[in-house]
Scaffold this active site. Structure first.
Site, PDB file in Angstrom:
ATOM      1  N   HIS A   1       0.766  -1.261   0.000  1.00 53.29           N
ATOM      2  CA  HIS A   1       0.000   0.000   0.000  1.00 53.29           C
ATOM      3  C   HIS A   1       0.794   1.306   0.000  1.00 53.29           C
ATOM      4  O   HIS A   1       0.192   2.357  -0.125  1.00 53.29           O
ATOM      5  CB  HIS A   1      -0.985  -0.003   1.187  1.00 53.29           C
ATOM      6  CG  HIS A   1      -0.338  -0.153   2.529  1.00 53.29           C
ATOM      7  ND1 HIS A   1      -1.063  -0.141   3.710  1.00 53.29           N
ATOM      8  CD2 HIS A   1       0.958  -0.329   2.898  1.00 53.29           C
ATOM      9  CE1 HIS A   1      -0.238  -0.303   4.727  1.00 53.29           C
ATOM     10  NE2 HIS A   1       0.987  -0.420   4.273  1.00 53.29           N
ATOM     11  N   HIS A   2       2.135   1.259   0.169  1.00 58.04           N
ATOM     12  CA  HIS A   2       2.890   2.525   0.218  1.00 58.04           C
ATOM     13  C   HIS A   2       3.381   3.012  -1.147  1.00 58.04           C
ATOM     14  O   HIS A   2       3.749   4.182  -1.272  1.00 58.04           O
ATOM     15  CB  HIS A   2       4.109   2.403   1.129  1.00 58.04           C
ATOM     16  CG  HIS A   2       3.797   2.110   2.558  1.00 58.04           C
ATOM     17  ND1 HIS A   2       2.928   2.884   3.298  1.00 58.04           N
ATOM     18  CD2 HIS A   2       4.234   1.123   3.395  1.00 58.04           C
ATOM     19  CE1 HIS A   2       2.847   2.382   4.530  1.00 58.04           C
ATOM     20  NE2 HIS A   2       3.620   1.316   4.607  1.00 58.04           N
ATOM     21  N   ALA A   3       3.447   2.127  -2.142  1.00 61.00           N
ATOM     22  CA  ALA A   3       4.055   2.518  -3.428  1.00 61.00           C
ATOM     23  C   ALA A   3       3.273   3.657  -4.079  1.00 61.00           C
ATOM     24  O   ALA A   3       2.042   3.678  -4.058  1.00 61.00           O
ATOM     25  CB  ALA A   3       4.128   1.319  -4.365  1.00 61.00           C
TER      26      ALA A   3
END
Ligand code: VJV
Ligand code: CA
Ligand code: ZN
Length: 395
Positions: A147-149
Site C-alpha cells: 500500500h505505500h508505493a
C-alpha cells in the site's frame, strides 16, 4: 480429512504465484516473502484448497503496471542493477535511485526485483478480474497489499501498488469501491491515488505518531483534499491509534466505523488489505491484536455480502502472519468452525509454529503484554469524528 467443502451459494478464489516466495530483500530485511510459503503450508494442511478455485497467476504485464505507475519509474525498476553488482564506474546512475527512492535499506534493489513486483501485482490484478466478471465473490491475494508505493516512487518495502491496480480494475465494473486497510501502517499510497475521486473511499486503521512511526501521515483530520470542488473531499478516513490496542477495542472501532461507512457510501465492492503487522508480537508492529481480532474484521466485511478482494500486506513475524492469513482464508470459505485449533501434524514447516495452535494466547506470544495506550474516551472521539465526516458523503 476435515471435510472442508465448497461454500454454498458463493465462490472463493485464491490467487498466488509460488515463484514470489523464492525472492528475498536481503538476509536481515524484515520483509520475508517466505511467509507466503508458511501461509500456503497451513492453508493446504487444513484442506482449504478443496473449497476454493485456485489460480497460479501470471506476472502483471508492463501495460497493467502502467495503468498506475509512470513509464520512467517502471523502466528504471526494470533495469536498475542489483545492489551487490559492481556498477559501471563512469555511469553509476545513482540519480534514478534517489529520484525513485530505490536502493536504500527499506526498498533495496535485490536480484529479481522486477519479477517479484510483477508477480505480486499479477496476483491482485487477477483477483480483481475474477471479482469483476462475477466468477468469484471473495478473491484472496496474499502476495499483494503493498500500500505505500506511489506512481513514481518506491516506499516502505513497496515498489508496485498492486492494490491501486486492483481497484482500478474494479472501477471498470463497479460504481463505488471501499478500501479498508488494517495493516499497522497508514495506507498512504492508496489514499493518495484516489484523493480526487468520490468513487473510492479509503479507510486506514494504523499506529499514528508523526515523528516516530512510518510513514507519519494519516491523522484524524486528514480526510482528503479540502478544496470545495474536489469530489474526493471527505473520502479519506483515518483512524490513528496508539500502542497496545486490544481485540475488543479494535473490533468495536472497526464495526462502528465500517458499519456507518457502509450505510453512507454504499460500496459495490470492497478491497480489504489485511497487513498482519497489526498482530501482537510483530517485529515492527505495536498492537496487541490476536489472530481472532484480526480475523473478526474479515468476518465483518464478509457479512456485508459485497464482492471483496482480500490482500496481504505487512507482517514481520512469519509464523503469526501464516496463522492469521490461514484463519482468514477459513473465514472466507466459512469453515472456521470446522478446522481444529491445533496445527495439523503433517503441516510442512510445522516446527516453525511454536505453540502448536492457530490461536496462541497473548501470554504465549508476548510474555508480558504491551501497555495499552488507547483510552476509551479517545476511541469515542475517533468514532464521533468519522461519523461527522460521513454527513458529507452519500445519501
Ligand atoms: O521508518 C522507516 C524509514 C526509516 C529509514 C530507513 N531505516 C532503515 C528505518 C527508518 C525512516 N521505514 C519503515 C518502513 C515500514 C514499511 C512497512 C510496510 C508495510 O507493512 O506497511 C506494508 C508492506 C521501517 N520500519 C522498520 C524498518 N523500516 C526497518 C527496515 C530495515 C531493517 C529494520 C527495520 C531494512 C533492512 C534491515 N533491517 C536489514
Ligand atoms: Ca492501516
Ligand atoms: Zn505495515
Amino acid at each position: 480429512e476435515y471435510n472442508i467443502v465448497r461454500p454454498k451459494g458463493y465462490t472463493v478464489s485464491y490467487h498466488a504465484n509460488p515463484e514470489m516466495e523464492k525472492h528475498h530483500f536481503g538476509q536481515t530485511h524484515p520483509m520475508k516473502p517466505w511467509r507466503l510459503t508458511l501461509t500456503k503450508s497451513l492453508v493446504t494442511s487444513y484442506g482449504m484448497p478443496f473449497a476454493m478455485d485456485n489460480y497460479n497467476t501470471r506476472p502483471a504485464t508492463y501495460e497493467e503496471l502502467n495503468s498506475f505507475h509512470a513509464s520512467d519509474y517502471l523502466d528504471y525498476l526494470g533495469t536498475a542493477p542489483p545492489e551487490d553488482q559492481p556498477r559501471d564506474i563512469d555511469n553509476p546512475d545513482k540519480a534514478g535511485e534517489v529520484k525513485f527512492n530505490l536502493g536504500g535499506s527499506d526498498c533495496p534493489l535485490f536480484h529479481g526485483l522486477f519479477d517479484y513486483c510483477s508477480m505480486s501485482a499479477g496476483t491482485s490484478v487477477d483477483a480483481a478480474r475474477k471479482i469483476c466478471n462475477g466468477q468469484s465473490d471473495i478473491a484472496i491475494a496474499w502476495g499483494g497489499g503493498l500500500h505505500h508505493a506511489k506512481r513514481s516512487e518506491a516506499s516502505g518495502f513497496c515498489y508496485i501498488n498492486d492494490i491501486v491496480l486492483g481497484i482500478l480494475q474494479l472501477l471498470r465494473c463497479y460504481p463505488r469501491v471501499l478500501y479498508i486497510d488494517i495493516d499497522v501502517h497508514h495506507g498512504d499510497g492508496v489514499e493518495e491515488a484516489f484523493f480526487s475521486t468520490d468513487r473510492v473511499m479509503t479507510v486506514s486503521f494504523h499506529k499514528y505518531h508523526p515523528d516516530s512511526f512510518f510513514p507519519g501521515t494519516g491523522g484524524l483530520d486528514d480526510n482528503g483534499p479540502k478544496s470545495e470542488h474536489n469530489p474526493g473531499a471527505h473520502h479519506a478516513i483515518n483512524v490513528p491509534l496508539n500502542d497496545g490496542i486490544t481485540d475488543e477495542q479494535y473490533s468495536w472501532l472497526f464495526e462502528s466505523i465500517i458499519g456507518k461507512i457502509n450505510e453512507h457510501f454504499r460500496p459495490s465492492a470492497i478491497a480489504l488489505q489485511c497487513g498482519a503487522d497489526s498482530l501482537a508480537g510483530d517485529r515492527l508492529g505495536r498492537f496487541n491484536l490476536q489472530v481472532q481480532g484480526h480475523g473478526a474484521c474479515v468476518e465483518y466485511c464478509k457479512k456485508l455480502g459485497i464482492p471483496m478482494i482480500i490482500f496481504g500486506g505487512g507482517g514481520y513475524t512469519p509464523r503469526n502472519v501464516a496463522r492469521a492469513w490461514a484463519h482468514e482464508t477459513s473465514i472466507a470459505i466459512g469453515c472456521q468452525n470446522k478446522i481444529p485449533e491445533e496445527i495439523p501434524q503433517h503441516t510442512p514447516w510445522r516446527e516453525h509454529f511454536i505453540h502448536d495452535t492457530l490461536f496462541p494466547t497473548l501470554e504465549q506470544i508476548l510474555g508480558e503484554p504491551r501497555a495499552n495506550r488507547n483510552t476509551p474516551k479517545r476511541l469515542q472521539e475517533i468514532v464521533q469524528h468519522v461519523h461527522e465526516q460521513l454527513r458529507f458523503v452519500g445519501h
